[in-house]
Design a protein around this motif. Structure first.
Motif, PDB file in Angstrom:
ATOM      1  N   PRO A  37       0.744  -1.150  -0.070  1.00  9.74           N
ATOM      2  CA  PRO A  37       0.250   0.110  -0.211  1.00  9.74           C
ATOM      3  C   PRO A  37       1.203   1.297  -0.172  1.00  9.74           C
ATOM      4  O   PRO A  37       1.789   1.111   0.331  1.00  9.74           O
ATOM      5  N   ASP A  38       1.028   2.113  -0.581  1.00 14.22           N
ATOM      6  CA  ASP A  38       1.274   4.028  -1.082  1.00 14.22           C
ATOM      7  C   ASP A  38       2.703   3.565  -1.085  1.00 14.22           C
ATOM      8  O   ASP A  38       3.252   4.254  -1.120  1.00 14.22           O
ATOM      9  N   THR A  39       2.819   2.611  -1.897  1.00 11.33           N
ATOM     10  CA  THR A  39       4.142   2.457  -2.581  1.00 11.33           C
ATOM     11  C   THR A  39       3.634   2.927  -4.047  1.00 11.33           C
ATOM     12  O   THR A  39       3.070   2.164  -4.546  1.00 11.33           O
ATOM     13  N   PHE A  40       4.951   2.171  -4.848  1.00  8.64           N
ATOM     14  CA  PHE A  40       4.877   2.184  -6.390  1.00  8.64           C
ATOM     15  C   PHE A  40       5.595   1.834  -7.688  1.00  8.64           C
ATOM     16  O   PHE A  40       6.332   0.528  -6.599  1.00  8.64           O
ATOM     17  N   SER A  41       4.985   1.598  -7.844  1.00 11.59           N
ATOM     18  CA  SER A  41       5.617   0.227  -9.081  1.00 11.59           C
ATOM     19  C   SER A  41       6.007   1.433  -9.752  1.00 11.59           C
ATOM     20  O   SER A  41       6.768   2.236  -9.635  1.00 11.59           O
ATOM     21  N   PRO A  42       7.071   0.503 -11.251  1.00 11.40           N
ATOM     22  CA  PRO A  42       8.411   0.599 -11.585  1.00 11.40           C
ATOM     23  C   PRO A  42       6.895   2.214 -12.778  1.00 11.40           C
ATOM     24  O   PRO A  42       7.524   2.488 -12.418  1.00 11.40           O
ATOM     25  N   ARG A  43       6.170   1.787 -12.523  1.00 15.73           N
ATOM     26  CA  ARG A  43       4.883   2.388 -13.843  1.00 15.73           C
ATOM     27  C   ARG A  43       4.423   3.550 -13.192  1.00 15.73           C
ATOM     28  O   ARG A  43       4.525   4.939 -13.981  1.00 15.73           O
ATOM     29  N   ASP A  44       4.659   3.622 -11.902  1.00 13.30           N
ATOM     30  CA  ASP A  44       4.126   4.587 -10.960  1.00 13.30           C
ATOM     31  C   ASP A  44       5.088   5.771 -10.687  1.00 13.30           C
ATOM     32  O   ASP A  44       4.843   6.945 -10.652  1.00 13.30           O
ATOM     33  N   VAL A  45       6.180   5.170 -11.161  1.00 14.71           N
ATOM     34  CA  VAL A  45       6.972   5.582 -10.909  1.00 14.71           C
ATOM     35  C   VAL A  45       7.516   6.858 -11.659  1.00 14.71           C
ATOM     36  O   VAL A  45       7.645   8.273 -11.513  1.00 14.71           O
ATOM     37  N   VAL A  46       7.454   6.795 -13.043  1.00 13.71           N
ATOM     38  CA  VAL A  46       7.286   7.148 -14.720  1.00 13.71           C
ATOM     39  C   VAL A  46       6.383   8.112 -14.269  1.00 13.71           C
ATOM     40  O   VAL A  46       6.169   9.569 -14.712  1.00 13.71           O
ATOM     41  N   GLY A  47       4.729   8.009 -13.647  1.00 15.06           N
ATOM     42  CA  GLY A  47       4.030   8.481 -13.958  1.00 15.06           C
ATOM     43  C   GLY A  47       4.116  10.066 -12.362  1.00 15.06           C
ATOM     44  O   GLY A  47       3.577  11.038 -12.982  1.00 15.06           O
ATOM     45  N   HIS A  48       4.942   9.586 -11.865  1.00 19.18           N
ATOM     46  CA  HIS A  48       5.184  10.464 -11.133  1.00 19.18           C
ATOM     47  C   HIS A  48       6.281  11.488 -11.013  1.00 19.18           C
ATOM     48  O   HIS A  48       6.063  12.441 -10.948  1.00 19.18           O
ATOM     49  N   LEU A  49       6.714  11.054 -11.658  1.00 24.99           N
ATOM     50  CA  LEU A  49       7.800  11.946 -12.811  1.00 24.99           C
ATOM     51  C   LEU A  49       7.691  12.452 -12.991  1.00 24.99           C
ATOM     52  O   LEU A  49       8.099  13.861 -13.220  1.00 24.99           O
ATOM     53  N   LEU A  50       6.908  12.695 -14.356  1.00 24.70           N
ATOM     54  CA  LEU A  50       6.362  12.800 -14.762  1.00 24.70           C
ATOM     55  C   LEU A  50       5.406  14.169 -14.241  1.00 24.70           C
ATOM     56  O   LEU A  50       5.402  15.612 -14.862  1.00 24.70           O
ATOM     57  N   HIS A  51       4.453  13.969 -13.372  1.00 32.15           N
ATOM     58  CA  HIS A  51       3.630  15.354 -13.293  1.00 32.15           C
ATOM     59  C   HIS A  51       4.439  15.463 -12.053  1.00 32.15           C
ATOM     60  O   HIS A  51       4.254  17.017 -12.148  1.00 32.15           O
ATOM     61  N   GLY A  52       5.616  15.340 -11.204  1.00 35.76           N
ATOM     62  CA  GLY A  52       5.997  16.503 -10.947  1.00 35.76           C
ATOM     63  C   GLY A  52       7.160  17.228 -11.600  1.00 35.76           C
ATOM     64  O   GLY A  52       6.949  18.762 -11.543  1.00 35.76           O
ATOM     65  N   GLU A  53       6.898  16.678 -13.168  1.00 35.18           N
ATOM     66  CA  GLU A  53       7.542  17.455 -14.469  1.00 35.18           C
ATOM     67  C   GLU A  53       7.179  18.704 -15.274  1.00 35.18           C
ATOM     68  O   GLU A  53       7.399  19.707 -15.300  1.00 35.18           O
TER      69      GLU A  53
END
Length: 178
Positions: A37-53
């Motif tokens: 729970p509340d951790t990131f998959s590799p795909r999630d990390v890409v989405g998180h990085l993009l969102h931050g960008e």
């Protein structure tokens, strides 16, 4: 190592290629598993990085340079990517991330930042006063931490499969960071 913008740019420029090389074309099993729970998959990390960008790094740079500590940064929703990019293929997210990162770094380079600029302060909603130097160093460490996270999450997929060799791999013992 002391902060050096050129050294940070070396890392920040490589992250999109590194992600594409590591993740493009992998099966869903590699891309969708997380650590709970509340951790990131590799795909999630890409989405998180993009969102931050798209919503975090450059707006905070602009606040520091234009408003200083008069206005606190907008809090970053680290899970804001989930709804925003739901259903989009990883290849599209990687391409969008690469394009946005390229534009953001071009913007940073266009600022011709010097020691005086790097010492300017902004106001983080939780941490208080922070400098532009610290923000740019954090951006770099953020990329590296998430690359490490992807490798850890992927390695753990074979945790049971390595048998007795598990004890030789610290990565298999690491707990997710909150």
């Amino acid at each position: 190592m002391k902060f050096d913008l050129d050294r940070s740019l070396e890392v920040l420029e490589r992250t999109p290629r590194t992600l594409s090389t590591l993740l493009e074309g992998l099966s869903t099993e590699w891309l969708s598993r997380d650590e709970g729970p509340d951790t990131f998959s590799p795909r999630d990390v890409v989405g998180h990085l993009l969102h931050g960008e798209e919503t975090d790094w450059v707006p905070r740079i602009q606040i520091i340079l234009e408003e200083g500590t008069a206005r606190a940064f907008t809090p970053f929703d680290r899970f804001g990517f989930r709804e925003k990019y739901r259903g989009q293929p990883l290849s599209a997210l990687l391409e969008r991330f690469a394009g946005r990162r390229e534009r953001n770094l071009a913007y940073v380079k266009s600022l011709n930042l010097d020691a005086s600029n790097l010492s300017k302060e902004g106001r983080h909603p939780e941490l208080g006063r922070v400098t532009l130097r610290q923000l740019l160093a954090t951006w770099t460490v953020h990329d590296l931490a998430h690359l490490r996270q992807i490798a850890r999450v992927m390695a753990k997929q074979y945790r049971e499969e390595v048998g007795p060799w598990e004890r030789y791999f610290r990565v298999l013992q690491e707990l997710p960071q909150s």
